[in-house]
Design an enzyme around this catalytic site. Sequence first.
Site, PDB file in Angstrom:
ATOM      1  N   ARG A  47       0.839  -1.199   0.000  1.00 57.79           N
ATOM      2  CA  ARG A  47       0.000   0.000   0.000  1.00 57.79           C
ATOM      3  C   ARG A  47       0.872   1.245   0.000  1.00 57.79           C
ATOM      4  O   ARG A  47       2.078   1.170   0.156  1.00 57.79           O
ATOM      5  CB  ARG A  47      -0.936  -0.020   1.214  1.00 57.79           C
ATOM      6  CG  ARG A  47      -0.164  -0.327   2.514  1.00 57.79           C
ATOM      7  CD  ARG A  47      -0.677   0.333   3.716  1.00 57.79           C
ATOM      8  NE  ARG A  47      -0.623   1.784   3.632  1.00 57.79           N
ATOM      9  CZ  ARG A  47       0.466   2.510   3.859  1.00 57.79           C
ATOM     10  NH1 ARG A  47       1.646   1.947   4.153  1.00 57.79           N
ATOM     11  NH2 ARG A  47       0.425   3.825   3.766  1.00 57.79           N
ATOM     12  N   GLY A  48       0.190   2.425  -0.129  1.00 61.39           N
ATOM     13  CA  GLY A  48       0.921   3.687  -0.225  1.00 61.39           C
ATOM     14  C   GLY A  48       1.192   3.965  -1.692  1.00 61.39           C
ATOM     15  O   GLY A  48       1.644   3.079  -2.422  1.00 61.39           O
ATOM     16  N   ALA A  49       0.905   5.190  -2.127  1.00 63.14           N
ATOM     17  CA  ALA A  49       0.898   5.480  -3.569  1.00 63.14           C
ATOM     18  C   ALA A  49       2.205   5.120  -4.287  1.00 63.14           C
ATOM     19  O   ALA A  49       2.184   4.375  -5.282  1.00 63.14           O
ATOM     20  CB  ALA A  49       0.518   6.946  -3.796  1.00 63.14           C
ATOM     21  N   ARG A  88      -6.404  -0.839  -7.407  1.00 59.25           N
ATOM     22  CA  ARG A  88      -6.884   0.239  -6.525  1.00 59.25           C
ATOM     23  C   ARG A  88      -6.971   1.490  -7.391  1.00 59.25           C
ATOM     24  O   ARG A  88      -6.030   1.806  -8.112  1.00 59.25           O
ATOM     25  CB  ARG A  88      -5.945   0.458  -5.327  1.00 59.25           C
ATOM     26  CG  ARG A  88      -6.009  -0.707  -4.314  1.00 59.25           C
ATOM     27  CD  ARG A  88      -5.295  -0.351  -3.021  1.00 59.25           C
ATOM     28  NE  ARG A  88      -6.086   0.505  -2.159  1.00 59.25           N
ATOM     29  CZ  ARG A  88      -5.579   1.185  -1.115  1.00 59.25           C
ATOM     30  NH1 ARG A  88      -4.287   1.116  -0.843  1.00 59.25           N
ATOM     31  NH2 ARG A  88      -6.362   1.930  -0.360  1.00 59.25           N
ATOM     32  N   GLN A 211      -3.191   2.710   9.741  1.00 59.72           N
ATOM     33  CA  GLN A 211      -1.850   2.835   9.170  1.00 59.72           C
ATOM     34  C   GLN A 211      -0.964   3.748  10.027  1.00 59.72           C
ATOM     35  O   GLN A 211       0.254   3.566  10.066  1.00 59.72           O
ATOM     36  CB  GLN A 211      -1.926   3.398   7.735  1.00 59.72           C
ATOM     37  CG  GLN A 211      -2.491   2.442   6.706  1.00 59.72           C
ATOM     38  CD  GLN A 211      -3.975   2.634   6.515  1.00 59.72           C
ATOM     39  OE1 GLN A 211      -4.688   2.985   7.448  1.00 59.72           O
ATOM     40  NE2 GLN A 211      -4.470   2.416   5.307  1.00 59.72           N
ATOM     41  N   ASP A 252      -2.261  10.718  -2.790  1.00 57.24           N
ATOM     42  CA  ASP A 252      -2.493   9.579  -3.692  1.00 57.24           C
ATOM     43  C   ASP A 252      -2.702  10.045  -5.119  1.00 57.24           C
ATOM     44  O   ASP A 252      -2.438   9.300  -6.065  1.00 57.24           O
ATOM     45  CB  ASP A 252      -3.688   8.760  -3.205  1.00 57.24           C
ATOM     46  CG  ASP A 252      -3.273   7.942  -1.990  1.00 57.24           C
ATOM     47  OD1 ASP A 252      -3.307   8.486  -0.876  1.00 57.24           O
ATOM     48  OD2 ASP A 252      -2.843   6.783  -2.182  1.00 57.24           O
ATOM     49  N   ASN A 262      -6.023  12.222  -0.566  1.00 59.79           N
ATOM     50  CA  ASN A 262      -5.160  11.490   0.365  1.00 59.79           C
ATOM     51  C   ASN A 262      -6.063  10.753   1.350  1.00 59.79           C
ATOM     52  O   ASN A 262      -7.293  10.871   1.293  1.00 59.79           O
ATOM     53  CB  ASN A 262      -4.200  12.457   1.077  1.00 59.79           C
ATOM     54  CG  ASN A 262      -3.117  11.719   1.846  1.00 59.79           C
ATOM     55  OD1 ASN A 262      -2.454  10.838   1.303  1.00 59.79           O
ATOM     56  ND2 ASN A 262      -2.938  12.042   3.110  1.00 59.79           N
ATOM     57  N   LYS A 263      -5.471  10.000   2.229  1.00 56.59           N
ATOM     58  CA  LYS A 263      -6.212   9.151   3.168  1.00 56.59           C
ATOM     59  C   LYS A 263      -7.340   9.921   3.851  1.00 56.59           C
ATOM     60  O   LYS A 263      -7.155  11.066   4.260  1.00 56.59           O
ATOM     61  CB  LYS A 263      -5.230   8.588   4.204  1.00 56.59           C
ATOM     62  CG  LYS A 263      -5.818   7.695   5.269  1.00 56.59           C
ATOM     63  CD  LYS A 263      -6.618   6.535   4.717  1.00 56.59           C
ATOM     64  CE  LYS A 263      -5.838   5.648   3.792  1.00 56.59           C
ATOM     65  NZ  LYS A 263      -6.693   4.626   3.119  1.00 56.59           N
TER      66      LYS A 263
HETATM   67  O1  MRU Z   1      -4.869   3.143   1.742  1.00 55.28           O
HETATM   68  P1  MRU Z   1      -3.388   3.403   1.804  1.00 55.28           P
HETATM   69  O2  MRU Z   1      -2.756   2.938   3.050  1.00 55.28           O
HETATM   70  O3  MRU Z   1      -2.697   2.911   0.556  1.00 55.28           O
HETATM   71  O4  MRU Z   1      -3.300   4.981   1.785  1.00 55.28           O
HETATM   72  C1  MRU Z   1      -2.036   5.591   1.787  1.00 55.28           C
HETATM   73  C2  MRU Z   1      -2.119   7.070   1.875  1.00 55.28           C
HETATM   74  O5  MRU Z   1      -3.171   7.653   1.868  1.00 55.28           O
HETATM   75  C3  MRU Z   1      -0.840   7.818   1.844  1.00 55.28           C
HETATM   76  O6  MRU Z   1      -0.968   9.005   2.561  1.00 55.28           O
HETATM   77  C4  MRU Z   1      -0.504   8.155   0.385  1.00 55.28           C
HETATM   78  O7  MRU Z   1      -0.485   6.994  -0.400  1.00 55.28           O
HETATM   79  C5  MRU Z   1       0.782   8.840   0.268  1.00 55.28           C
HETATM   80  S1  MRU Z   1       2.101   7.700   0.597  1.00 55.28           S
HETATM   81  C6  MRU Z   1       3.467   8.499   0.400  1.00 55.28           C
END
Ligand code: MRU
Length: 348
Positions: A47-49, A88, A211, A252, A262-263
């Site tokens: 996970r994470g962009a 995703r 997270q 993201d 973003n999250k």
């Molecule tokens: O659902 P996730 O855990 O993939 O979400 C991640 C986030 O929202 C992060 O803030 C985003 O991907 C930036 S990571 C550098």
Amino acid sequence: MDTPDVLAWRDGRIEALDQTVLPYQVRTLSIATVDELIDAITRLAIRGAPLLGAAGALGVALAVRQGERERWDAARLAAEIDRIAAARPTAVNLAREVRAVAAHLRTEAGAARGEAASIDAAAVEAAAVGVLAEAAEVSRRLSVRGAAFLRGACGADREGRGDRRLRVHTHCNTGALACLGWGTALGVIRALHEEGVLDHVIVDETRPLLQGARLTCWELGRLGIEHRLICDGAGPFLISQGLVDAVVVGADRIAANGDVANKIGTYSLALAAHRAGIPFVVAAPESTIDPDTPDGAAIPIELRAEEEVTGTAAPAGTRAVNFAFDVTPAELITVIVTQDRVVKPQPF
Ligand code: MRU
């Protein structure tokens, strides 16, 4: 933490730290098929962009290997690669890196004949592995740039070390686990720490999958960086009480007009920071900027299972709404920091 710990290409398989079991277990997944990769991505084991982008890149190499074993034709291979890109929807990095590596797929002569057998697997693997190395390098550059901006914006210059140490608020997880290398927002925080101007980090727990509590606190602990965990709903209150000097988050997808997905929970921090007059900084690689998405309203927002929210706490049968991301309008963002620039959100 080194890049291979989080994600690596070994002997035709993807090895990835299983982020669903951290911090209780450190377990590595060994992924050999497209189905296994999509499962890992949708469960948020990966996970994470930026990490999704890197995993998508490796996914193309994985699909090529599986296609060779199972004698897929070109149409089947293309369909499997499309499935990876769509695993995703919100983080633009996933589909972007899949497409970039897929561009290396076929030799010119074979492409002209429409043959899957003409695939240059070595070129695909080299391109995919290159995405990992670049992600780590990019994160280091943007971390240093973001820290320099915050030192100036908050009056905590190197020379003032000790006089003004910053209390920096962050959301979700944006460190090595999400990006390779140093990370984005967490990379900026790490750079401030190394420069001696960080007091402590305020970490949102980041419901429903935690997270922040599970992953960011784990990373900060390993780095020896002081931090305090808070409930998501407490963030705006801490900001209103003058307990936060700056908010730094990742992204993201950044739309062409500067709106940022973003999250879920990021928007409320931006509103609170704006009202309190403190910097709200988005740290992201250039590859997260999506000129093809005009504004936040056009960003696809992932809607996840209701059970992630209800868990075991709510009475049986309780319904939930579980948007995984929100959109912060450009006007609430002080600057966007990438590896190349610090910009006020504006049409990109
Ligand atoms: O659902 P996730 O855990 O993939 O979400 C991640 C986030 O929202 C992060 O803030 C985003 O991907 C930036 S990571 C550098």
